[in-house]
Design a protein around this motif. Structure first.
Motif, mmCIF file in Angstrom:
data_model
loop_
_atom_site.group_PDB
_atom_site.id
_atom_site.type_symbol
_atom_site.label_atom_id
_atom_site.label_comp_id
_atom_site.label_asym_id
_atom_site.label_seq_id
_atom_site.Cartn_x
_atom_site.Cartn_y
_atom_site.Cartn_z
ATOM 1 N N VAL A 57 -11.002 0.678 11.137
ATOM 2 C CA VAL A 57 -9.717 1.259 10.733
ATOM 3 C C VAL A 57 -8.579 0.475 11.375
ATOM 4 O O VAL A 57 -8.531 0.322 12.603
ATOM 5 C CB VAL A 57 -9.628 2.740 11.171
ATOM 6 C CG1 VAL A 57 -8.252 3.314 10.821
ATOM 7 C CG2 VAL A 57 -10.733 3.554 10.517
ATOM 8 N N LYS A 58 -7.670 -0.027 10.570
ATOM 9 C CA LYS A 58 -6.490 -0.714 11.105
ATOM 10 C C LYS A 58 -5.248 0.120 10.782
ATOM 11 O O LYS A 58 -4.763 0.116 9.642
ATOM 12 C CB LYS A 58 -6.344 -2.113 10.501
ATOM 13 C CG LYS A 58 -5.088 -2.840 10.997
ATOM 14 C CD LYS A 58 -5.172 -3.141 12.475
ATOM 15 C CE LYS A 58 -3.880 -3.705 13.050
ATOM 16 N NZ LYS A 58 -2.975 -2.706 13.620
ATOM 17 N N PRO A 59 -4.749 0.840 11.780
ATOM 18 C CA PRO A 59 -3.475 1.523 11.568
ATOM 19 C C PRO A 59 -2.355 0.482 11.631
ATOM 20 O O PRO A 59 -2.402 -0.428 12.470
ATOM 21 C CB PRO A 59 -3.383 2.484 12.754
ATOM 22 C CG PRO A 59 -4.707 2.407 13.459
ATOM 23 C CD PRO A 59 -5.299 1.073 13.100
ATOM 24 N N ILE A 60 -1.384 0.599 10.765
ATOM 25 C CA ILE A 60 -0.262 -0.346 10.760
ATOM 26 C C ILE A 60 0.985 0.402 11.187
ATOM 27 O O ILE A 60 1.283 1.474 10.656
ATOM 28 C CB ILE A 60 -0.082 -0.946 9.360
ATOM 29 C CG1 ILE A 60 -1.326 -1.758 9.015
ATOM 30 C CG2 ILE A 60 1.147 -1.849 9.295
ATOM 31 C CD1 ILE A 60 -1.520 -1.956 7.551
ATOM 32 N N ALA A 61 1.690 -0.203 12.155
ATOM 33 C CA ALA A 61 2.883 0.457 12.685
ATOM 34 C C ALA A 61 4.048 0.197 11.745
ATOM 35 O O ALA A 61 4.994 -0.513 12.071
ATOM 36 C CB ALA A 61 3.182 -0.052 14.094
ATOM 37 N N PHE A 62 3.942 0.777 10.545
ATOM 38 C CA PHE A 62 5.007 0.816 9.569
ATOM 39 C C PHE A 62 5.216 -0.526 8.863
ATOM 40 O O PHE A 62 4.798 -1.568 9.349
ATOM 41 C CB PHE A 62 6.330 1.306 10.203
ATOM 42 C CG PHE A 62 6.093 2.358 11.266
ATOM 43 C CD1 PHE A 62 6.451 2.140 12.582
ATOM 44 C CD2 PHE A 62 5.455 3.541 10.946
ATOM 45 C CE1 PHE A 62 6.196 3.100 13.558
ATOM 46 C CE2 PHE A 62 5.191 4.502 11.916
ATOM 47 C CZ PHE A 62 5.570 4.279 13.226
ATOM 48 N N LEU B 27 0.939 4.088 9.413
ATOM 49 C CA LEU B 27 1.123 5.299 10.217
ATOM 50 C C LEU B 27 2.249 6.177 9.673
ATOM 51 O O LEU B 27 2.290 7.379 9.930
ATOM 52 C CB LEU B 27 1.411 4.918 11.677
ATOM 53 C CG LEU B 27 0.188 4.514 12.497
ATOM 54 C CD1 LEU B 27 0.616 3.857 13.804
ATOM 55 C CD2 LEU B 27 -0.710 5.710 12.770
ATOM 56 N N VAL B 54 5.702 2.914 18.088
ATOM 57 C CA VAL B 54 4.454 2.666 18.805
ATOM 58 C C VAL B 54 4.275 1.165 18.986
ATOM 59 O O VAL B 54 4.824 0.361 18.239
ATOM 60 C CB VAL B 54 3.229 3.243 18.047
ATOM 61 C CG1 VAL B 54 3.354 4.752 17.920
ATOM 62 C CG2 VAL B 54 3.073 2.600 16.694
ATOM 63 N N VAL B 55 3.488 0.808 19.995
ATOM 64 C CA VAL B 55 3.123 -0.596 20.130
ATOM 65 C C VAL B 55 2.166 -0.923 18.987
ATOM 66 O O VAL B 55 1.543 -0.024 18.430
ATOM 67 C CB VAL B 55 2.442 -0.868 21.494
ATOM 68 C CG1 VAL B 55 3.422 -0.622 22.611
ATOM 69 C CG2 VAL B 55 1.191 -0.022 21.658
ATOM 70 N N PRO B 56 2.045 -2.192 18.596
ATOM 71 C CA PRO B 56 1.141 -2.532 17.497
ATOM 72 C C PRO B 56 -0.250 -1.959 17.748
ATOM 73 O O PRO B 56 -0.894 -2.272 18.744
ATOM 74 C CB PRO B 56 1.128 -4.064 17.514
ATOM 75 C CG PRO B 56 2.473 -4.424 18.030
ATOM 76 C CD PRO B 56 2.798 -3.375 19.059
ATOM 77 N N PRO B 57 -0.702 -1.086 16.858
ATOM 78 C CA PRO B 57 -1.960 -0.371 17.106
ATOM 79 C C PRO B 57 -3.160 -1.302 17.085
ATOM 80 O O PRO B 57 -3.192 -2.274 16.330
ATOM 81 C CB PRO B 57 -2.036 0.636 15.950
ATOM 82 C CG PRO B 57 -0.665 0.670 15.358
ATOM 83 C CD PRO B 57 -0.075 -0.672 15.611
ATOM 84 N N PRO B 58 -4.178 -0.957 17.864
ATOM 85 C CA PRO B 58 -5.395 -1.758 17.842
ATOM 86 C C PRO B 58 -6.213 -1.453 16.596
ATOM 87 O O PRO B 58 -5.945 -0.499 15.870
ATOM 88 C CB PRO B 58 -6.140 -1.275 19.087
ATOM 89 C CG PRO B 58 -5.720 0.163 19.214
ATOM 90 C CD PRO B 58 -4.281 0.197 18.774
ATOM 91 N N VAL B 59 -7.207 -2.274 16.368
ATOM 92 C CA VAL B 59 -8.228 -1.980 15.365
ATOM 93 C C VAL B 59 -9.156 -0.935 15.988
ATOM 94 O O VAL B 59 -9.563 -1.078 17.149
ATOM 95 C CB VAL B 59 -9.031 -3.247 15.017
ATOM 96 C CG1 VAL B 59 -10.233 -2.916 14.153
ATOM 97 C CG2 VAL B 59 -8.128 -4.264 14.335
ATOM 98 N N LEU B 60 -9.453 0.117 15.270
ATOM 99 C CA LEU B 60 -10.379 1.136 15.761
ATOM 100 C C LEU B 60 -11.705 0.996 15.012
ATOM 101 O O LEU B 60 -11.727 0.945 13.779
ATOM 102 C CB LEU B 60 -9.806 2.533 15.526
ATOM 103 C CG LEU B 60 -8.484 2.841 16.227
ATOM 104 C CD1 LEU B 60 -7.980 4.221 15.829
ATOM 105 C CD2 LEU B 60 -8.639 2.759 17.738
ATOM 106 N N ASN B 75 -4.673 -5.706 18.776
ATOM 107 C CA ASN B 75 -3.970 -6.215 17.597
ATOM 108 C C ASN B 75 -3.668 -7.711 17.699
ATOM 109 O O ASN B 75 -3.490 -8.378 16.688
ATOM 110 C CB ASN B 75 -2.655 -5.455 17.426
ATOM 111 C CG ASN B 75 -1.912 -5.867 16.168
ATOM 112 O OD1 ASN B 75 -2.334 -5.562 15.058
ATOM 113 N ND2 ASN B 75 -0.801 -6.563 16.331
#
Lengths: 70, 282
Positions: A57-62, B27, B54-60, B75
């Motif tokens: 899962v890669k969430p993207i910060a907008f 997000l 938020v800081v650039p989210p990691p890959v989960l 990231n």
């Protein structure tokens, strides 16, 4: 060219080619990283459970765009 | 960042496609790729991603039902780090790493392709021993090149005569030259590449790298700019965007994000986190 060589060439080409399959849903349709993205989330979870695979899962910060950009 | 780097790397995408299910979302549920269900599931396990800044989210890396986090990848990770993170997750969770139906069957080359995608290079090479056809030889050359055995790879490439594989051989020779830092040879190999071939964008990207490392910075930028203008949605265009952006930086003022309000050729605000490894001096 023999049938075996055709199959072998296809296998080698597959290793080097862009991904052939992706979910047919905007905005993913134009992402060309080569990853077989599965969207939306419910479909991804369903597929991961059906195939018993880890879900990446890669969430993207907008900032995602309708043409697949992010 | 990941999109122009590891996610457009063919080893990373091959491993992901072989053993993972890949998903991305914004997000911001109002964003183009917004997904409320995904946001709910991710925020449940990572509350720090709840906010609007938020800081650039990691890959989960998550369990198939998305209830548990099995691993994380930064990231800003390199291609090697992403591969390592994915492989570690598979090793620690073999219950999710079983071969798919039919994967263990097939011809030696088909099974070798699967092993190569799983980064099991030695096993793939062993399977190909004694398989005397040009496609297998090409795959062996590729695997040897990836293992750092350029001289042996070149010898194998010299043996391939099938005209249908001519472009694939040419690109493999280019990869050997790139890996060896032989930029003049790289440029020669990729000059006048057929514009309508499926690998034309890849060839253009690497030709730009050859020009860059030979000191022809403006020619390199022009090559990447043409690539992006013609093939905006292509993994090599993503990589070219990062390369062009970084090549455009002033020697004394490296920035990772555009400070002038302008954006990259692909409309990004920049590339933060690390310098482009393809532009690093050899």
């Amino acid at each position: 060219m023999t049938r075996n060589l055709i199959a072998a060439t296809a296998a080698v080409t597959a290793l080097a080619s862009l991904s052939p399959l992706r979910a047919q849903q905007e905005p993913v349709c134009k992402d060309q990283t080569g990853i077989d993205w599965v969207l939306p989330f419910e479909a991804a979870v369903e597929h991961a459970e059906a195939t018993n695979r880890i879900l990446m899962v890669k969430p993207i910060a907008f900032g995602t765009t309708r043409d697949g950009g992010w | 960042m990941l999109r122009a780097g590891p996610f457009s790397d063919e080893d990373v995408s091959a491993l992901l496609n072989r053993r993972f299910v890949s998903f991305y979302f914004d997000l911001d549920t109002g964003g183009a790729a917004g997904d409320a269900a995904a946001r709910k599931a991710v925020v449940a396990v990572r509350p720090n991603l709840r906010g609007m800044t938020v800081v650039p989210p990691p890959v989960l890396l998550m369990s198939p039902d998305a209830s548990r986090v099995l691993g994380e990848i930064n990231n800003f990770a390199s291609e090697a780090d992403v591969l390592a993170g994915l492989l570690e997750a598979l090793e620690r969770h073999p219950e999710y790493a079983k071969p798919a139906d039919g994967e263990d069957a097939g011809t030696p080359i088909q099974r070798a392709v699967v092993l190569a995608e799983l980064q099991r290079t030695d096993e793939a090479l062993k399977l190909l021993e004694g398989v005397e056809d040009d496609a297998a030889t090409l795959l062996r050359a590729r695997l040897l090149r990836k293992s750092g055995k350029a001289a042996r790879a070149r010898k194998l490439l010299d043996r391939i005569s099938d005209p249908e594989l001519a472009i694939a051989v040419r690109m493999e020779r280019a990869s050997v030259a790139w890996q060896a830092g032989e930029f003049e040879d790289l440029e020669k190999l990729l000059a006048e590449f057929p514009a309508d071939h499926a690998r034309a964008t890849e060839a253009a990207y690497y030709r730009g790298l050859a020009q860059y490392h030979l000191g022809d910075i403006e020619d390199a930028k022009a090559t990447w700019k043409r690539l992006i203008a013609e093939f905006e949605h292509d993994r090599w265009a993503y990589r070219a965007d990062w390369a062009f952006f970084e090549a455009s930086q002033a020697d004394d003022g490296f920035v990772t994000l555009s400070s002038s309000g302008s954006k990259t050729l692909l409309g990004r605000i920049g590339y933060a986190g690390r310098q482009n490894p393809d532009l690093a001096r050899r």
